[in-house]
Design a protein around this motif. Structure first.
Motif, PDB file in Angstrom:
ATOM      1  N   ARG A 175       0.862  -1.180   0.000  1.00  0.00           N
ATOM      2  CA  ARG A 175       0.000   0.000   0.000  1.00  0.00           C
ATOM      3  C   ARG A 175       0.900   1.233   0.000  1.00  0.00           C
ATOM      4  O   ARG A 175       1.824   1.328   0.819  1.00  0.00           O
ATOM      5  CB  ARG A 175      -0.928   0.005   1.222  1.00  0.00           C
ATOM      6  CG  ARG A 175      -1.948  -1.129   1.207  1.00  0.00           C
ATOM      7  CD  ARG A 175      -3.016  -0.873   0.140  1.00  0.00           C
ATOM      8  NE  ARG A 175      -3.987  -1.955   0.067  1.00  0.00           N
ATOM      9  CZ  ARG A 175      -3.954  -2.933  -0.813  1.00  0.00           C
ATOM     10  NH1 ARG A 175      -2.959  -2.980  -1.686  1.00  0.00           N
ATOM     11  NH2 ARG A 175      -4.881  -3.859  -0.835  1.00  0.00           N
ATOM     12  N   ASP A 214      -2.345   5.352  -2.441  1.00  0.00           N
ATOM     13  CA  ASP A 214      -3.478   4.809  -1.693  1.00  0.00           C
ATOM     14  C   ASP A 214      -3.867   5.693  -0.527  1.00  0.00           C
ATOM     15  O   ASP A 214      -5.018   5.695  -0.099  1.00  0.00           O
ATOM     16  CB  ASP A 214      -3.130   3.411  -1.163  1.00  0.00           C
ATOM     17  CG  ASP A 214      -2.833   2.422  -2.282  1.00  0.00           C
ATOM     18  OD1 ASP A 214      -3.596   2.417  -3.269  1.00  0.00           O
ATOM     19  OD2 ASP A 214      -1.851   1.671  -2.180  1.00  0.00           O
ATOM     20  N   TYR A 272      -5.944   0.805   5.776  1.00  0.00           N
ATOM     21  CA  TYR A 272      -5.286  -0.011   4.774  1.00  0.00           C
ATOM     22  C   TYR A 272      -5.866  -1.401   4.738  1.00  0.00           C
ATOM     23  O   TYR A 272      -6.392  -1.904   5.710  1.00  0.00           O
ATOM     24  CB  TYR A 272      -3.791  -0.133   5.101  1.00  0.00           C
ATOM     25  CG  TYR A 272      -3.022   1.125   4.878  1.00  0.00           C
ATOM     26  CD1 TYR A 272      -2.901   1.659   3.597  1.00  0.00           C
ATOM     27  CD2 TYR A 272      -2.428   1.792   5.934  1.00  0.00           C
ATOM     28  CE1 TYR A 272      -2.195   2.817   3.389  1.00  0.00           C
ATOM     29  CE2 TYR A 272      -1.708   2.954   5.722  1.00  0.00           C
ATOM     30  CZ  TYR A 272      -1.592   3.461   4.451  1.00  0.00           C
ATOM     31  OH  TYR A 272      -0.887   4.601   4.248  1.00  0.00           O
TER      32      TYR A 272
END
Length: 325
Positions: A175, A214, A272
């Motif tokens: 991520r 992200d 996440y």
């Protein structure tokens, strides 16, 4: 264990210390445990003695030899992509220099920025891959990788591209976090507001358009950025539909406005690895409860062993202690 459907089992890990994250023992530890895997899913976990007597033919069986079998670990804060070295700063710290002293003298983040800007994308990838492999060898199956050593549009995007390539090359979930508000670059020295304007209007939108980011982070600190400046970055991230990740390891108290707090509250519900949480959900009918293994596993549904471990199954040797910076 009688009546268990073993037909689809493809692998069994036996003779391991299984951290099931269930029950009353620390980490739900099963000293002589086993884990059964069906494809990329955890099918069963429990005492080795409770495995069925007859297992499917062709089943792969791994003897963990007493090793610790854990949920897939998440490293939620890494700076894997960078070039250069700051080893001399270690000696400065030993001689009493503070992190702030080193930064104000031109070391710290800014010194790494120069080396990272000079490195090619392929050079950065070659440097970062061994770092990621070392984490994977310790059982990390999902990691966050921050930018923050480019501090301009082209170099921040270069770092994020490298982070994406790590996720493509290795069996880990990556991520990415844009940390363009990490420090004021030399070309903006004394003009931090102007640099934040560049982050908000140029770097952040470009990274979002490229699909490379992200989440968004910022360094809210006396030697970083003010709460008001960080708020601008977070509000822009919200407008772009991105999660925000507040700098949590502050060296000094920093006041954050109510508006910024609202952005952070919104971000805390995003987080996440939602895809990874779904992959780690125990099979239907399992009584294993969801739990976290140590604080770093926030967001992992550790029903037995994380589903991502079933895909790569990293068996880690027990260690008496592990220290991480």
């Amino acid at each position: 264990m009688g009546g268990a459907d073993t037909q689809n089992w493809t692998r069994v890990i036996r003779n391991g210390a299984v951290a099931s994250c269930a029950g009353n023992a620390p980490y739900g530890l099963i000293p002589q445990g086993a884990v059964a895997i069906a494809g990329a899913r955890i099918a069963w976990a429990g005492p080795d003695a409770e495995l069925p007597a007859h297992l499917p033919s062709g089943l792969e069986v791994t003897d963990a030899q007493g090793a610790l079998v854990t949920p897939g670990l998440i490293d939620c804060h890494t700076h894997l992509v960078w070039a250069g070295s700051r080893h001399r700063e270690f000696e400065q710290r030993l001689q009493g220099a503070s992190y702030e002293d080193i930064a104000r003298a031109g070391g710290g983040i800014v010194s790494t920025v120069a080396a990272t800007r000079a490195a090619s994308e392929d050079d950065l990838l070659a440097l970062a891959l061994p770092r990621a492999l070392r984490l994977a060898a310790e059982g990390v199956t999902c990691l966050e990788i921050k930018s923050g050593y480019g501090l301009d549009r082209s170099n921040e995007i270069k770092m994020l591209r490298v982070a994406r390539r790590i996720g493509e090359r290795l069996p880990v979930t990556v991520r990415t976090t844009l940390l363009a508000a990490h420090a004021v670059p030399p070309e903006f020295k004394g003009r931090s507001d102007a640099y934040i304007e560049c982050v908000v209007e140029e770097i952040l939108p470009a990274a979002a358009r490229a699909g490379l980011v992200d989440a968004v982070d910022a360094f809210c600190e006396n030697i970083g950025f003010t709460a008001a400046q960080v708020e601008r970055v977070f509000v822009k991230a919200k407008d772009l539909g991105l999660a925000v990740n507040a700098a949590r390891e502050l060296r000094v108290p920093v006041a954050v406005s109510s508006a910024a707090q609202q952005v952070l509250r919104m971000a805390s519900s995003q987080g996440y690895g939602k895809k990874d949480v779904a992959a780690a959900t125990p099979p239907a009918g399992s009584q294993r409860r969801k739990a976290g293994l140590i604080g770093s596993l926030v967001g992992v549904a550790a029903g037995v062993v994380a589903g991502v471990v079933a895909e790569r199954t990293l068996v880690n040797r027990q260690r008496r202690s592990t220290e991480r910076d």
